[in-house]
Design an enzyme around this catalytic site. Structure first.
Site, PDB file in Angstrom:
ATOM      1  N   ASP A 168       0.823  -1.213   0.000  1.00  0.00           N
ATOM      2  CA  ASP A 168       0.000   0.000   0.000  1.00  0.00           C
ATOM      3  C   ASP A 168       0.859   1.265   0.000  1.00  0.00           C
ATOM      4  O   ASP A 168       0.499   2.270  -0.607  1.00  0.00           O
ATOM      5  CB  ASP A 168      -0.917  -0.001   1.224  1.00  0.00           C
ATOM      6  CG  ASP A 168      -1.909  -1.158   1.189  1.00  0.00           C
ATOM      7  OD1 ASP A 168      -2.147  -1.690   0.088  1.00  0.00           O
ATOM      8  OD2 ASP A 168      -2.421  -1.534   2.256  1.00  0.00           O
ATOM      9  N   ARG A 275      10.562  -1.783  12.854  1.00  0.00           N
ATOM     10  CA  ARG A 275      10.595  -2.303  11.489  1.00  0.00           C
ATOM     11  C   ARG A 275      11.471  -3.551  11.373  1.00  0.00           C
ATOM     12  O   ARG A 275      11.303  -4.357  10.453  1.00  0.00           O
ATOM     13  CB  ARG A 275      11.091  -1.210  10.526  1.00  0.00           C
ATOM     14  CG  ARG A 275      10.178   0.006  10.450  1.00  0.00           C
ATOM     15  CD  ARG A 275      10.590   0.921   9.301  1.00  0.00           C
ATOM     16  NE  ARG A 275      10.328   0.316   8.010  1.00  0.00           N
ATOM     17  CZ  ARG A 275       9.194   0.416   7.350  1.00  0.00           C
ATOM     18  NH1 ARG A 275       8.179   1.106   7.871  1.00  0.00           N
ATOM     19  NH2 ARG A 275       9.043  -0.151   6.185  1.00  0.00           N
TER      20      ARG A 275
END
Length: 502
Positions: A168, A275
């Site tokens: 996305d 992350r």
């Protein structure tokens, strides 16, 4: 006569729509041919009776919205007849102007499980080659590489569309690059919330290779690279809503799927610090944010969609050929007046003040494999509205019930602490946004800390404000104004919630 002179390899009749043919090629029946995924020789009797052949590659619909490339071989009595069939089919394919011939492809090698390059090379590139689509491939090297290239360097006139291989975030990059480039070239001031976007002639395609692939799942019905590639090849298109986000008449970002403040903003902010965990960071941060259970005070102002067809709690969903999207959500009389008005929404802007666990604006269903219905199951892709979902302060147990309903068949809005509105525009101002910029708020943090603690006696560390999650990116301001408009920025795909809708 032609049909009597051409027979499939299997000896049975076979019908293929021209619009779903990918390619046609002439075969040498004396050599090995490929059919149904296996290399095999034709029986001697068949080659003697029908010594000429051609193969048609076409779209085959599989289960759960999956598309696959299949082949069927036809045999002819005469070489001239075989060539005539091949030439005629190729002419028919050339006449399909909606199909792309030249594509600019961006590959994100870092998104999701870092499989973008492998997915493109093994699954997508062979299909583009089969369909005679030329491509210029760019492997991105850093964040916003695709956005900056589209804004400045890309020679857009050379291409029929741009395609991203990623998630996305990568799609959002491309939208920003294309939309910003088009507005700049046409002299549109993006800092003005009232400005109308100028349409772009290029379409945007997406090959899923990210962590969630929400946009792909909500438009195609499945996050499968082959299915998305086939939609791109046949030229399927779906207009989409784009929300422009501003702060004090300064443009911040465009949003095409989700704007989330509170819960979803906190999940993103926390996951960005983790992350190194990969996609698992979203589960960890989501669980952590649920336990902290922070709520935020503020004022939400919104302009209801007074002339819209349908409501956020409709049982019917947006599908291919959606009637509401075709009419931009509206029906007009001969004097161009809207025929359908919701009585409770007459009267302009509405204002709601309170304490919220989450404020979400969904421009599409935001469906994904974990939440097949999405945040707003009845949201439309191209009706010029966004569904504003307000989740007021409640117990952890009730909030968990609300979250779990995203994965079930029950109405997730049927709770007394949840309300949903279909809106054209909305504004949000947090209670502690004392100045014009979030920067000033942070600089005055020490001065406000004692006041914050007094207003939150149960938890002295409760934050004064959250962050906005805009399609997976954190906005720098909490006080924003959002406007929604349907644009011709078509996805190179087709929304297929149910197979019978195709």
């Amino acid at each position: 006569t032609l049909m009597a002179s051409v027979v499939p390899q299997t000896g049975t009749s076979h019908g293929v729509s021209v619009s779903e043919i990918l390619a046609v090629r002439e075969l040498d029946v004396d050599s090995e041919t490929k059919d149904d995924g296996r290399w095999q020789k034709m029986p001697q009797k068949s080659t003697e009776a029908y010594p000429y052949a051609f193969t048609v590659s076409y779209v085959e619909r599989a289960w759960q919205h999956r598309w696959r490339c299949s082949d069927v071989t036809f045999h002819c009595l005469e070489g001239a007849l075989c060539q005539q069939w091949v030439q005629t089919i190729r002419e028919q394919l050339t006449a399909l102007t909606s199909r792309p011939k030249h594509l600019l492809v961006y590959i994100n090698p870092y998104g999701g499980k870092q499989q973008g390059e492998r997915i493109y090379e093994q699954k997508v590139a062979p299909l583009f080659t089969l369909a005679s689509i030329s491509t210029h491939v760019i492997v991105t090297e850093h964040a916003n590489h695709a956005r900056d290239h589209l804004r400045t360097e890309a020679e857009l006139k050379k291409y029929d569309g741009v395609v991203c291989v990623g998630g996305d975030g990568m799609f959002s990059e491309m939208v920003h690059g294309l939309v910003s480039r088009t507005q700049r070239d046409n002299g549109v001031d993006q800092n003005s919330p009232e400005e109308k976007l100028v349409p772009c002639t290029l379409r945007i395609g997406i090959i899923p290779a990210g962590s969630t692939d929400c946009i792909c799942y909500a438009t195609v019905g499945i996050n499968d690279p082959v299915t998305s590639a086939l939609h791109i090849i046949v030229g399927d298109a779906q207009p989409m809503d784009v929300c422009s986000v501003h702060h004090n008449n300064t443009f911040l970002r465009y949003s095409v799927s989700l704007l989330g403040y509170g819960f979803y903003g906190d999940v993103l902010a926390d996951s960005e610090r983790k992350r190194w965990m990969g996609p698992a960071r979203y589960d960890f941060s989501g669980f952590k944010t649920f336990l902290t259970h922070h709520y935020y005070e503020g004022t939400v102002s919104f302009l209801p969609a007074t002339d819209i067809l349908g409501t956020p709690r409709d049982k019917t969903r947006c599908r291919a050929g959606c009637f509401i999207c075709q009419h931009n959500g509206q029906l007009y009389s001969e004097d161009h007046q809207p025929l359908f008005l919701l009585p409770e929404y007459k009267g302009g802007w509405r204002v709601i003040r309170g304490k919220f666990l989450a404020i979400n604006a969904a421009s599409m269903s935001c469906a994904c494999p974990r939440s097949p219905k999405g945040l707003s199951p009845a949201a439309h892709l191209a009706d010029g509205t966004t569904d504003l979902i307000l989740v007021r302060k409640c117990s952890r147990f009730n909030f968990l019930r609300h979250l779990l309903r995203h994965t079930s068949k029950y109405d997730q809005f049927d709770m007394n602490f949840v309300e949903v509105h279909r809106v054209r525009r909305f504004r949000f101002t947090p209670r502690y946004c004392q100045s014009d910029s979030e920067l000033d708020l942070r600089e005055n943090g020490k001065r406000l800390f004692s006041q914050i603690c007094r207003d939150h006696p149960a938890c002295s560390c409760s934050p004064a404000y959250s962050s906005w999650n805009c399609d997976g990116e954190i906005l720098p301001h909490a006080a924003i104004e959002v406007g929604c408009v349907t644009t011709p920025y078509n996805l190179l795909c087709k929304y297929t919630v149910h197979s019978e809708s195709i």
